[in-house]
Design a protein around this motif. Structure first.
Motif, short mmCIF file in Angstrom:
data_model
loop_
_atom_site.label_atom_id
_atom_site.label_comp_id
_atom_site.label_asym_id
_atom_site.label_seq_id
_atom_site.Cartn_x
_atom_site.Cartn_y
_atom_site.Cartn_z
N MET A 235 0.84 -1.19 0.00
CA MET A 235 0.00 0.00 0.00
C MET A 235 0.88 1.25 0.00
SD MET A 235 -2.85 1.34 2.75
CE MET A 235 -1.77 2.05 3.94
N ALA A 236 0.61 2.12 -0.95
CA ALA A 236 1.39 3.36 -1.03
C ALA A 236 0.63 4.51 -0.36
CB ALA A 236 1.65 3.70 -2.49
N ARG A 237 1.40 5.44 0.20
CA ARG A 237 0.84 6.68 0.76
C ARG A 237 1.00 7.74 -0.31
NH1 ARG A 237 3.68 8.82 4.21
NH2 ARG A 237 2.16 9.78 5.55
N ILE A 238 -0.12 8.35 -0.72
CA ILE A 238 -0.11 9.21 -1.91
C ILE A 238 -0.54 10.63 -1.61
CG2 ILE A 238 -1.11 9.46 -4.23
CD1 ILE A 238 -1.42 6.32 -4.15
N LEU A 239 0.18 11.58 -2.24
CA LEU A 239 -0.18 13.00 -2.21
C LEU A 239 -0.66 13.36 -3.62
CD1 LEU A 239 -0.19 15.94 -1.11
CD2 LEU A 239 2.25 16.05 -1.68
N ILE A 240 -1.88 13.86 -3.72
CA ILE A 240 -2.46 14.22 -5.02
C ILE A 240 -2.38 15.73 -5.20
CG2 ILE A 240 -4.60 14.30 -6.36
CD1 ILE A 240 -5.43 11.70 -4.89
N ASP B 9 -10.44 8.55 -5.39
CA ASP B 9 -11.37 7.44 -5.51
C ASP B 9 -10.67 6.21 -6.12
OD1 ASP B 9 -14.03 6.34 -5.30
OD2 ASP B 9 -14.15 6.49 -7.48
N ILE B 10 -9.94 6.43 -7.20
CA ILE B 10 -9.25 5.32 -7.87
C ILE B 10 -8.16 4.72 -6.98
CG2 ILE B 10 -7.71 4.71 -9.79
CD1 ILE B 10 -9.39 6.66 -11.53
N PHE B 11 -7.32 5.58 -6.38
CA PHE B 11 -6.25 5.07 -5.51
C PHE B 11 -6.82 4.30 -4.33
CE2 PHE B 11 -3.46 8.51 -7.34
CZ PHE B 11 -2.58 7.64 -7.96
N THR B 12 -7.90 4.79 -3.76
CA THR B 12 -8.54 4.11 -2.62
C THR B 12 -9.06 2.74 -3.05
OG1 THR B 12 -9.12 6.27 -1.72
CG2 THR B 12 -10.25 4.38 -0.77
N LYS B 13 -9.71 2.68 -4.22
CA LYS B 13 -10.22 1.41 -4.74
C LYS B 13 -9.08 0.42 -4.99
CE LYS B 13 -14.52 2.73 -6.98
NZ LYS B 13 -14.97 3.55 -8.10
N VAL C 56 3.76 11.00 -5.39
CA VAL C 56 3.05 12.26 -5.61
C VAL C 56 2.49 12.24 -7.02
CG1 VAL C 56 3.26 14.79 -5.73
CG2 VAL C 56 4.70 13.50 -4.13
N THR C 57 1.20 12.55 -7.18
CA THR C 57 0.68 12.78 -8.53
C THR C 57 0.71 14.28 -8.72
OG1 THR C 57 -1.67 13.00 -7.95
CG2 THR C 57 -0.85 10.77 -8.41
N MET C 58 1.14 14.72 -9.90
CA MET C 58 1.37 16.14 -10.14
C MET C 58 0.73 16.58 -11.44
SD MET C 58 3.03 18.78 -8.79
CE MET C 58 4.28 18.09 -7.70
N PHE D 42 -8.10 9.72 -17.45
CA PHE D 42 -7.42 8.47 -17.15
C PHE D 42 -8.41 7.41 -16.71
CE2 PHE D 42 -6.94 11.76 -13.93
CZ PHE D 42 -7.82 11.28 -12.98
N THR D 43 -7.95 6.15 -16.74
CA THR D 43 -8.77 5.04 -16.28
C THR D 43 -8.07 4.39 -15.09
OG1 THR D 43 -7.59 3.46 -17.67
CG2 THR D 43 -9.53 4.53 -18.64
N GLN D 44 -8.83 3.62 -14.35
CA GLN D 44 -8.27 2.89 -13.21
C GLN D 44 -7.15 1.96 -13.68
OE1 GLN D 44 -11.08 1.51 -10.28
NE2 GLN D 44 -9.84 -0.28 -9.80
N ASP D 45 -7.36 1.33 -14.86
CA ASP D 45 -6.36 0.41 -15.40
C ASP D 45 -5.04 1.12 -15.69
OD1 ASP D 45 -8.18 -1.62 -15.23
OD2 ASP D 45 -8.67 -1.66 -17.37
N ARG D 46 -5.13 2.32 -16.25
CA ARG D 46 -3.91 3.07 -16.59
C ARG D 46 -3.16 3.46 -15.31
NH1 ARG D 46 0.36 4.15 -17.05
NH2 ARG D 46 1.37 5.85 -18.12
N ILE D 47 -3.89 3.81 -14.28
CA ILE D 47 -3.25 4.17 -13.01
C ILE D 47 -2.59 2.94 -12.39
CG2 ILE D 47 -3.73 4.93 -10.64
CD1 ILE D 47 -5.57 7.05 -11.90
N GLN D 48 -3.27 1.80 -12.45
CA GLN D 48 -2.68 0.56 -11.93
C GLN D 48 -1.40 0.22 -12.69
OE1 GLN D 48 -3.82 -1.59 -9.19
NE2 GLN D 48 -1.65 -2.01 -9.55
#
Length: 118
Positions: free
Chosen positions: A1-6, A19-23, A50-52, A105-111
């Motif tokens: 599990m990663a800790r993410i800053l958006i 929403d996507i990262f949480t899912k 970090v997403t930028m 973007f899609t959930q798949d692309r983020i994964q």
């Protein structure tokens, strides 16, 4: 599990990413609406990722990447850009960003991006 800053100036984009990262089973530890806030939150939260966004008021994403990398050369940053921002994406990658995701973007692309990084 990663800790993410958006980081994105659009609240709905931050919400969509969160929403996507949480899912996907990750924890969003913070949100920033521009590069300056992102740098401060990076120092405070020490996220894994970090997403930028690229185009933001106050300070754009490319400048924020440079400053975060100056603070922590090991920082992992993924650019999130609209179509047609190739030059800035290239500049961000040269500044140290690990990958980029094109909106919408899609959930798949983020994964896929996460799989490449972690």
């Amino acid at each position: 599990m990663a800790r993410i800053l958006i980081t994105d100036d659009a609240a709905f984009m931050r919400m969509q990413l969160k929403d996507i990262f949480t899912k996907l089973g990750h924890e969003v530890v913070g949100e920033a609406e521009n590069g300056i806030v992102s740098i401060d939150k990076y120092k405070e939260l020490k996220p894994d990722l970090v997403t930028m966004d690229i185009t933001m008021p106050e300070m754009n994403g490319v400048e924020a990447v440079k400053q975060i990398k100056a603070i922590d050369p090991n920082a992992i940053i993924v650019m999130v850009s609209a179509m047609g921002q190739q030059e800035m994406v290239i500049e961000a990658i040269q500044a140290g960003a690990k990958d980029f995701i094109v909106k919408p973007f899609t959930q798949d692309r983020i994964q896929e991006a996460l799989d490449k990084i972690f």
